[in-house]
Design a protein around this motif. Structure first.
Motif, PDB file in Angstrom:
ATOM      1  N   CYS A 149      -6.108  17.629  -7.569  1.00 52.23           N
ATOM      2  CA  CYS A 149      -5.574  16.136  -7.875  1.00 52.23           C
ATOM      3  C   CYS A 149      -6.688  15.159  -8.005  1.00 52.23           C
ATOM      4  CB  CYS A 149      -4.890  15.667  -6.554  1.00 52.23           C
ATOM      5  SG  CYS A 149      -3.409  16.678  -6.187  1.00 52.23           S
ATOM      6  N   LYS A 150      -6.474  14.195  -8.688  1.00 51.09           N
ATOM      7  CA  LYS A 150      -7.242  13.052  -9.346  1.00 51.09           C
ATOM      8  C   LYS A 150      -6.929  11.763  -8.387  1.00 51.09           C
ATOM      9  CE  LYS A 150      -9.246  10.257 -12.839  1.00 51.09           C
ATOM     10  NZ  LYS A 150     -10.276  10.096 -12.388  1.00 51.09           N
ATOM     11  N   ILE A 151      -7.674  11.296  -7.680  1.00 45.26           N
ATOM     12  CA  ILE A 151      -7.400  10.001  -6.730  1.00 45.26           C
ATOM     13  C   ILE A 151      -7.790   8.894  -8.023  1.00 45.26           C
ATOM     14  CG2 ILE A 151      -7.722   9.090  -4.635  1.00 45.26           C
ATOM     15  CD1 ILE A 151      -6.521  11.759  -4.608  1.00 45.26           C
ATOM     16  N   ASP A 152      -6.700   8.123  -8.232  1.00 40.23           N
ATOM     17  CA  ASP A 152      -6.836   7.139  -9.086  1.00 40.23           C
ATOM     18  C   ASP A 152      -7.260   5.945  -8.640  1.00 40.23           C
ATOM     19  OD1 ASP A 152      -6.613   8.830 -11.384  1.00 40.23           O
ATOM     20  OD2 ASP A 152      -4.510   8.035 -11.732  1.00 40.23           O
ATOM     21  N   ASN A 153      -6.354   5.312  -7.746  1.00 42.44           N
ATOM     22  CA  ASN A 153      -6.568   4.280  -6.907  1.00 42.44           C
ATOM     23  C   ASN A 153      -5.950   4.063  -5.612  1.00 42.44           C
ATOM     24  OD1 ASN A 153      -5.466   3.676  -9.953  1.00 42.44           O
ATOM     25  ND2 ASN A 153      -7.122   2.052  -9.520  1.00 42.44           N
ATOM     26  N   ILE A 154      -6.743   3.410  -4.864  1.00 43.79           N
ATOM     27  CA  ILE A 154      -6.177   3.190  -3.507  1.00 43.79           C
ATOM     28  C   ILE A 154      -6.347   1.552  -3.486  1.00 43.79           C
ATOM     29  CG2 ILE A 154      -6.842   3.457  -1.027  1.00 43.79           C
ATOM     30  CD1 ILE A 154      -8.273   5.817  -1.457  1.00 43.79           C
ATOM     31  N   ILE A 155      -5.055   0.945  -3.509  1.00 48.08           N
ATOM     32  CA  ILE A 155      -4.731  -0.260  -3.428  1.00 48.08           C
ATOM     33  C   ILE A 155      -4.487  -0.974  -1.997  1.00 48.08           C
ATOM     34  CG2 ILE A 155      -3.097  -2.312  -4.400  1.00 48.08           C
ATOM     35  CD1 ILE A 155      -4.527  -0.693  -6.593  1.00 48.08           C
ATOM     36  N   TYR A 156      -5.063  -2.056  -1.928  1.00 46.14           N
ATOM     37  CA  TYR A 156      -4.981  -2.930  -0.737  1.00 46.14           C
ATOM     38  C   TYR A 156      -4.698  -4.444  -1.022  1.00 46.14           C
ATOM     39  CZ  TYR A 156      -6.143  -5.247   3.709  1.00 46.14           C
ATOM     40  OH  TYR A 156      -6.009  -6.083   4.884  1.00 46.14           O
ATOM     41  N   GLY A 157      -3.480  -4.883  -0.324  1.00 47.09           N
ATOM     42  CA  GLY A 157      -3.358  -6.317  -0.668  1.00 47.09           C
ATOM     43  C   GLY A 157      -3.878  -7.144   0.138  1.00 47.09           C
ATOM     44  N   GLN A 158      -4.905  -7.970  -0.086  1.00 46.13           N
ATOM     45  CA  GLN A 158      -5.741  -8.719   1.019  1.00 46.13           C
ATOM     46  C   GLN A 158      -5.000 -10.064   0.964  1.00 46.13           C
ATOM     47  OE1 GLN A 158     -10.067  -8.859   0.315  1.00 46.13           O
ATOM     48  NE2 GLN A 158      -9.994 -10.946   0.400  1.00 46.13           N
ATOM     49  N   ALA A 159      -5.116 -10.631   2.071  1.00 45.73           N
ATOM     50  CA  ALA A 159      -4.548 -11.897   2.265  1.00 45.73           C
ATOM     51  C   ALA A 159      -5.014 -12.620   3.347  1.00 45.73           C
ATOM     52  CB  ALA A 159      -2.918 -11.754   2.702  1.00 45.73           C
ATOM     53  N   SER A 160      -5.121 -13.956   3.559  1.00 43.76           N
ATOM     54  CA  SER A 160      -5.183 -14.752   4.856  1.00 43.76           C
ATOM     55  C   SER A 160      -3.766 -15.429   5.295  1.00 43.76           C
ATOM     56  CB  SER A 160      -5.981 -15.937   4.472  1.00 43.76           C
ATOM     57  OG  SER A 160      -7.357 -15.461   3.874  1.00 43.76           O
ATOM     58  N   PHE A 161      -3.588 -15.719   6.347  1.00 42.08           N
ATOM     59  CA  PHE A 161      -2.499 -16.220   6.696  1.00 42.08           C
ATOM     60  C   PHE A 161      -2.518 -17.623   7.460  1.00 42.08           C
ATOM     61  CE2 PHE A 161      -2.225 -11.785   6.700  1.00 42.08           C
ATOM     62  CZ  PHE A 161      -0.987 -11.434   6.415  1.00 42.08           C
ATOM     63  N   VAL A 162      -1.456 -18.408   7.169  1.00 46.92           N
ATOM     64  CA  VAL A 162      -1.540 -19.835   7.476  1.00 46.92           C
ATOM     65  C   VAL A 162      -0.015 -20.002   7.842  1.00 46.92           C
ATOM     66  CG1 VAL A 162      -1.395 -22.179   6.826  1.00 46.92           C
ATOM     67  CG2 VAL A 162      -3.160 -20.737   5.812  1.00 46.92           C
ATOM     68  N   ASN A 163       0.112 -20.340   9.223  1.00 51.26           N
ATOM     69  CA  ASN A 163       1.337 -20.562   9.993  1.00 51.26           C
ATOM     70  C   ASN A 163       2.414 -19.112   9.764  1.00 51.26           C
ATOM     71  OD1 ASN A 163       0.710 -22.983  10.702  1.00 51.26           O
ATOM     72  ND2 ASN A 163       1.513 -23.839   8.715  1.00 51.26           N
ATOM     73  N   GLY A 164       1.683 -17.892   9.847  1.00 48.76           N
ATOM     74  CA  GLY A 164       2.204 -16.714   9.859  1.00 48.76           C
ATOM     75  C   GLY A 164       2.767 -16.250   8.150  1.00 48.76           C
ATOM     76  N   HIS A 165       2.345 -17.049   7.389  1.00 49.29           N
ATOM     77  CA  HIS A 165       2.768 -16.607   5.856  1.00 49.29           C
ATOM     78  C   HIS A 165       1.382 -16.266   5.102  1.00 49.29           C
ATOM     79  CE1 HIS A 165       6.619 -17.777   6.481  1.00 49.29           C
ATOM     80  NE2 HIS A 165       6.497 -18.960   6.887  1.00 49.29           N
ATOM     81  N   ALA A 166       1.532 -15.238   4.206  1.00 50.45           N
ATOM     82  CA  ALA A 166       0.451 -14.868   3.404  1.00 50.45           C
ATOM     83  C   ALA A 166      -0.080 -15.748   2.503  1.00 50.45           C
ATOM     84  CB  ALA A 166       0.603 -13.451   2.820  1.00 50.45           C
ATOM     85  N   VAL A 167      -1.271 -15.891   2.436  1.00 48.90           N
ATOM     86  CA  VAL A 167      -1.904 -17.001   1.389  1.00 48.90           C
ATOM     87  C   VAL A 167      -3.086 -16.531   0.838  1.00 48.90           C
ATOM     88  CG1 VAL A 167      -1.010 -18.961   2.213  1.00 48.90           C
ATOM     89  CG2 VAL A 167      -3.031 -18.407   3.037  1.00 48.90           C
ATOM     90  N   ASP A 168      -3.525 -16.857  -0.343  1.00 50.68           N
ATOM     91  CA  ASP A 168      -4.721 -16.308  -0.924  1.00 50.68           C
ATOM     92  C   ASP A 168      -4.828 -14.937  -1.286  1.00 50.68           C
ATOM     93  OD1 ASP A 168      -5.795 -18.994  -0.943  1.00 50.68           O
ATOM     94  OD2 ASP A 168      -6.669 -18.700   0.846  1.00 50.68           O
ATOM     95  N   THR A 169      -3.853 -14.335  -1.711  1.00 46.62           N
ATOM     96  CA  THR A 169      -3.484 -13.064  -1.888  1.00 46.62           C
ATOM     97  C   THR A 169      -4.068 -12.363  -3.188  1.00 46.62           C
ATOM     98  OG1 THR A 169      -1.143 -13.565  -2.701  1.00 46.62           O
ATOM     99  CG2 THR A 169      -1.321 -12.840  -0.311  1.00 46.62           C
ATOM    100  N   LYS A 170      -4.548 -11.216  -3.041  1.00 50.65           N
ATOM    101  CA  LYS A 170      -5.203 -10.538  -4.176  1.00 50.65           C
ATOM    102  C   LYS A 170      -5.238  -9.131  -3.907  1.00 50.65           C
ATOM    103  CE  LYS A 170     -10.204 -10.932  -2.738  1.00 50.65           C
ATOM    104  NZ  LYS A 170     -11.352 -11.365  -3.375  1.00 50.65           N
ATOM    105  N   LEU A 171      -5.305  -8.256  -4.853  1.00 47.97           N
ATOM    106  CA  LEU A 171      -5.334  -6.905  -5.114  1.00 47.97           C
ATOM    107  C   LEU A 171      -6.915  -6.304  -4.956  1.00 47.97           C
ATOM    108  CD1 LEU A 171      -2.805  -5.479  -7.820  1.00 47.97           C
ATOM    109  CD2 LEU A 171      -2.535  -5.919  -5.461  1.00 47.97           C
ATOM    110  N   CYS A 172      -7.090  -5.393  -4.045  1.00 47.80           N
ATOM    111  CA  CYS A 172      -8.381  -4.623  -3.935  1.00 47.80           C
ATOM    112  C   CYS A 172      -8.277  -3.214  -4.094  1.00 47.80           C
ATOM    113  CB  CYS A 172      -9.093  -4.958  -2.457  1.00 47.80           C
ATOM    114  SG  CYS A 172      -9.371  -7.062  -2.305  1.00 47.80           S
TER     115      CYS A 172
END
Length: 205
Positions: A149-172
């Motif tokens: 098998c070829k491992i193409d990508n391992i995606i992680y959704g990075q986020a900060s949280f303000v008042n319990g809600h995700a902000v500044d979200t980006k793919l890593c």
């Protein structure tokens, strides 16, 4: 192309729908709000000729949130795929929310059974308990070494949280982290300080 998508399903009730940005051209993201970062990536990268097996890793919670979250994932990916037309099939591996050795062994065995020989693998490691990435990385290593098998990508959704809600979200992309283990396996040295020096040299390349 035969692809396997592996994604952990969250146990929490409310998962924010957010727009994920990407600073890496190799992991583009669709410009629409999603609960699952992998779906923003797949919307931009799937091809009509792709045959995709989606493996959802579910830790069963006593409140049934996981069932709703499975439905959210399927609806989200199906919407993205409606304009692409790839062949998408779903497989669900559910285990108890427990750190018992038998639970880890069963998850590992069931996950390995889902790999097709020579498939391209994409992982979303954003959600799930702390044991999940360890089991997934071990299964990926097995699939890469023994199933071609070829491992193409391992995606992680990075986020900060303000008042319990995700902000500044980006793919890593966590592929470099996955391959750190392979680096240590290339070192053959009996002197501790020399081994440390060799590791730092390899990491700097």
């Amino acid at each position: 192309m035969k692809k396997i998508v592996i994604c952990g399903i969250p146990m929490k009730e409310n998962v924010d729908q957010v727009i994920y940005s990407s600073e890496d051209k190799s992991i583009p993201a669709a410009n629409r709000p999603v609960r699952y970062p992998i779906n923003a990536f797949l919307e931009e990268t799937l091809k009509p000729s792709d045959e995709v097996k989606v493996v959802l890793l579910v830790k069963k919670d006593e409140y049934g949130h996981h069932e709703k979250n499975i439905g959210f994932f399927k609806a989200e990916l199906d919407q993205a795929n409606s304009k692409i037309g790839a062949e998408v099939n779903y497989s669900i591996i559910d285990t108890d929310f427990s750190q018992n050795k038998s639970v880890h062994e069963n998850l590992m065995g069931n996950l390995v059974d889902e790999f097709n020989i020579g498939a391209h693998v994409i992982v979303d490691s954003t959600y799930g308990p702390k044991d999940l990435p360890i089991v997934i990385f071990t299964a990926l290593n097995f699939a890469e070494k023994f199933l071609d098998c070829k491992i193409d990508n391992i995606i992680y959704g990075q986020a900060s949280f303000v008042n319990g809600h995700a902000v500044d979200t980006k793919l890593c992309d966590m592929i470099p982290l996955y391959y750190l283990g392979s680096i240590t396996n290339t070192i053959h040295c009996v002197e501790p300080e020399k081994a440390k020096s060799m590791l730092k040299t390899l990491l700097s390349i």
